[in-house]
Design an enzyme around this catalytic site. Structure first.
Site, PDB file in Angstrom:
ATOM      1  N   ASP A  69      -6.528  -2.561  -6.748  1.00  0.00           N
ATOM      2  CA  ASP A  69      -5.868  -3.933  -5.919  1.00  0.00           C
ATOM      3  C   ASP A  69      -5.330  -4.894  -6.918  1.00  0.00           C
ATOM      4  O   ASP A  69      -5.947  -5.029  -8.319  1.00  0.00           O
ATOM      5  CB  ASP A  69      -6.917  -4.566  -5.038  1.00  0.00           C
ATOM      6  CG  ASP A  69      -6.268  -5.478  -3.979  1.00  0.00           C
ATOM      7  OD1 ASP A  69      -4.950  -5.294  -4.132  1.00  0.00           O
ATOM      8  OD2 ASP A  69      -7.164  -5.949  -3.350  1.00  0.00           O
ATOM      9  N   GLY A 100       0.283  -7.128  -7.369  1.00  0.00           N
ATOM     10  CA  GLY A 100       1.056  -8.061  -7.010  1.00  0.00           C
ATOM     11  C   GLY A 100       0.786  -9.277  -7.779  1.00  0.00           C
ATOM     12  O   GLY A 100       1.574 -10.068  -8.276  1.00  0.00           O
ATOM     13  N   HIS A 129       3.229  -3.309 -10.271  1.00  0.00           N
ATOM     14  CA  HIS A 129       2.940  -1.808 -10.076  1.00  0.00           C
ATOM     15  C   HIS A 129       3.216  -0.743 -11.021  1.00  0.00           C
ATOM     16  O   HIS A 129       2.469   0.139 -11.025  1.00  0.00           O
ATOM     17  CB  HIS A 129       4.050  -1.582  -8.813  1.00  0.00           C
ATOM     18  CG  HIS A 129       3.586  -2.017  -7.570  1.00  0.00           C
ATOM     19  ND1 HIS A 129       2.119  -2.277  -7.014  1.00  0.00           N
ATOM     20  CD2 HIS A 129       4.377  -2.753  -6.583  1.00  0.00           C
ATOM     21  CE1 HIS A 129       2.178  -2.904  -5.946  1.00  0.00           C
ATOM     22  NE2 HIS A 129       3.359  -3.249  -5.473  1.00  0.00           N
ATOM     23  N   LEU A 174     -11.399  17.778 -14.255  1.00  0.00           N
ATOM     24  CA  LEU A 174     -11.544  16.541 -13.574  1.00  0.00           C
ATOM     25  C   LEU A 174     -10.521  17.021 -12.316  1.00  0.00           C
ATOM     26  O   LEU A 174      -9.519  17.340 -12.298  1.00  0.00           O
ATOM     27  CB  LEU A 174     -10.613  15.439 -14.231  1.00  0.00           C
ATOM     28  CG  LEU A 174     -10.622  13.997 -13.328  1.00  0.00           C
ATOM     29  CD1 LEU A 174     -11.789  13.565 -12.970  1.00  0.00           C
ATOM     30  CD2 LEU A 174      -9.759  13.397 -14.466  1.00  0.00           C
TER      31      LEU A 174
HETATM   32  C1  FPP Z   1      -2.288  -2.929  -4.586  1.00  0.00           C
HETATM   33  O1  FPP Z   1      -2.013  -3.974  -5.404  1.00  0.00           O
HETATM   34  C2  FPP Z   1      -1.932  -1.625  -5.020  1.00  0.00           C
HETATM   35  C3  FPP Z   1      -1.127  -0.847  -4.283  1.00  0.00           C
HETATM   36  C4  FPP Z   1      -0.597  -1.332  -2.892  1.00  0.00           C
HETATM   37  C5  FPP Z   1      -1.031   0.415  -4.688  1.00  0.00           C
HETATM   38  C6  FPP Z   1      -1.303   0.955  -5.917  1.00  0.00           C
HETATM   39  C7  FPP Z   1      -0.329   1.508  -6.647  1.00  0.00           C
HETATM   40  C8  FPP Z   1      -0.358   1.761  -8.067  1.00  0.00           C
HETATM   41  C9  FPP Z   1      -1.349   1.457  -8.974  1.00  0.00           C
HETATM   42  C10 FPP Z   1       0.991   2.163  -8.562  1.00  0.00           C
HETATM   43  C11 FPP Z   1       1.405   3.517  -8.261  1.00  0.00           C
HETATM   44  C12 FPP Z   1       0.593   4.648  -8.329  1.00  0.00           C
HETATM   45  C13 FPP Z   1       0.994   5.660  -8.057  1.00  0.00           C
HETATM   46  C14 FPP Z   1       0.581   7.067  -8.567  1.00  0.00           C
HETATM   47  C15 FPP Z   1       2.208   5.883  -6.798  1.00  0.00           C
HETATM   48  P1  FPP Z   1      -1.281  -5.161  -4.500  1.00  0.00           P
HETATM   49  O2  FPP Z   1       0.348  -4.861  -4.286  1.00  0.00           O
HETATM   50  O3  FPP Z   1      -1.717  -5.009  -3.033  1.00  0.00           O
HETATM   51  O4  FPP Z   1      -1.434  -6.509  -5.069  1.00  0.00           O
HETATM   52  P2  FPP Z   1      -1.823  -7.756  -4.309  1.00  0.00           P
HETATM   53  O5  FPP Z   1      -2.778  -7.697  -3.534  1.00  0.00           O
HETATM   54  O6  FPP Z   1      -2.167  -8.698  -5.714  1.00  0.00           O
HETATM   55  O7  FPP Z   1      -0.537  -8.472  -3.867  1.00  0.00           O
END
Ligand code: FPP
Length: 252
Positions: free
Chosen positions: A26, A29, A43, A137
């Site tokens: 998390d 963003g 991301h 793994l």
């Molecule tokens: C949360 O950050 C993350 C996600 C919704 C997706 C996680 C994705 C990745 C680490 C990259 C993609 C990896 C693959 C393999 C597809 P957020 O956008 O909710 O952050 P915020 O809460 O700060 O807005």
């Protein structure tokens, strides 16, 4: 292929270390916003963190690493961001699959495939197929995944079997249902890490998390690295796991 210096997954010894670590990645963003960058850049840097952590997990002798890549609820995000996340998954598989395979990583995917674009399904299938025999793994990618949806799918399959007279409803217990989840052969996570300071599961592995240790890390996911993983594991190793009983024991 696993090299001789590194034991195969089934040869690794149980220790104070968690065998299964699951991560809610998390804060991409917020990491980007704090730097005046577009969310997509957060991301993209999140994928770099993921690469680091898969390598680190392998080095630390973790057998199963589950990552929350796209949740069933992420569909409520703007179409452009969904497109970015799907694009990153495509690139991750195309660019990293050979390295993962070389490093003995077996890719597994949990979540709902139906409704995903055919090329994404094909890539996920290709990753699973190519790496099927790897044992160092298990990288379990939760994609289009929601725990409630996973449990509902399992219940639906059991109900269908009961309706067809193939199963006595009275025979359905927690173990039975557990065997109908998406990756029944993967043990429950010992440790679940969530980055960015939020303290909730957000529909991630809720069945499997019954006795997981939860560690919440303030840093955003793009900053996460091997040291942060080691520090979460150190926190885990201070916990006393009782699994509802009285006698302390380690591991699941
Ligand atoms: C949360 O950050 C993350 C996600 C919704 C997706 C996680 C994705 C990745 C680490 C990259 C993609 C990896 C693959 C393999 C597809 P957020 O956008 O909710 O952050 P915020 O809460 O700060 O807005």
């Amino acid at each position: 292929m696993p090299d001789a210096a590194q034991p195969a997954a089934d040869e690794k010894v149980r220790s104070e270390s968690p065998l299964h670590v699951a991560i809610i990645m998390d804060g991409n963003g917020r990491w980007a916003a704090a730097r005046g960058l577009p969310r997509a850049e957060g991301h993209r840097r999140g994928v770099e963190a993921l690469r680091r952590v898969v390598r680190a997990a392998n080095e630390l002798g973790i057998l199963h690493l589950t990552i929350f890549s796209f949740s069933s609820e992420n569909w409520s995000r703007p179409a452009s961001e969904i497109g970015d996340l799907f694009g990153l998954l495509r690139r991750f598989i195309r660019n990293d699959l050979a390295t993962l395979h070389r490093d003995g990583v077996r890719v597994r995917v949990i979540g709902e495939r139906e409704g995903l674009e055919p090329d994404i399904c094909a890539l996920l299938g290709e990753a699973e197929e190519l790496t099927r025999a790897n044992t160092r793994l298990n990288l379990v990618v939760a994609f289009n995944y929601g725990s409630r949806q996973e449990i509902a799918r399992a219940a639906q399959r059991l109900a269908r079997e009961a309706a067809q007279g193939q199963r006595d409803p009275a025979s359905i217990d927690a173990d039975t249902l557990g065997r109908y989840l998406d990756a029944p052969d993967i043990p429950d996570p010992d440790l679940i890490i969530r980055t960015s300071g939020e303290q909730r599961l957000s529909n991630f592995l809720m069945w499997q998390a019954a006795y997981s240790e939860l560690v919440f890390v303030p840093m955003h996911w793009p900053d996460f690295d091997k040291a942060a993983l080691e520090s979460a594991i150190a926190e885990y190793s201070t916990r006393e796991r009782r699994f509802g009983g009285l006698v302390a024991k380690t591991g699941s």
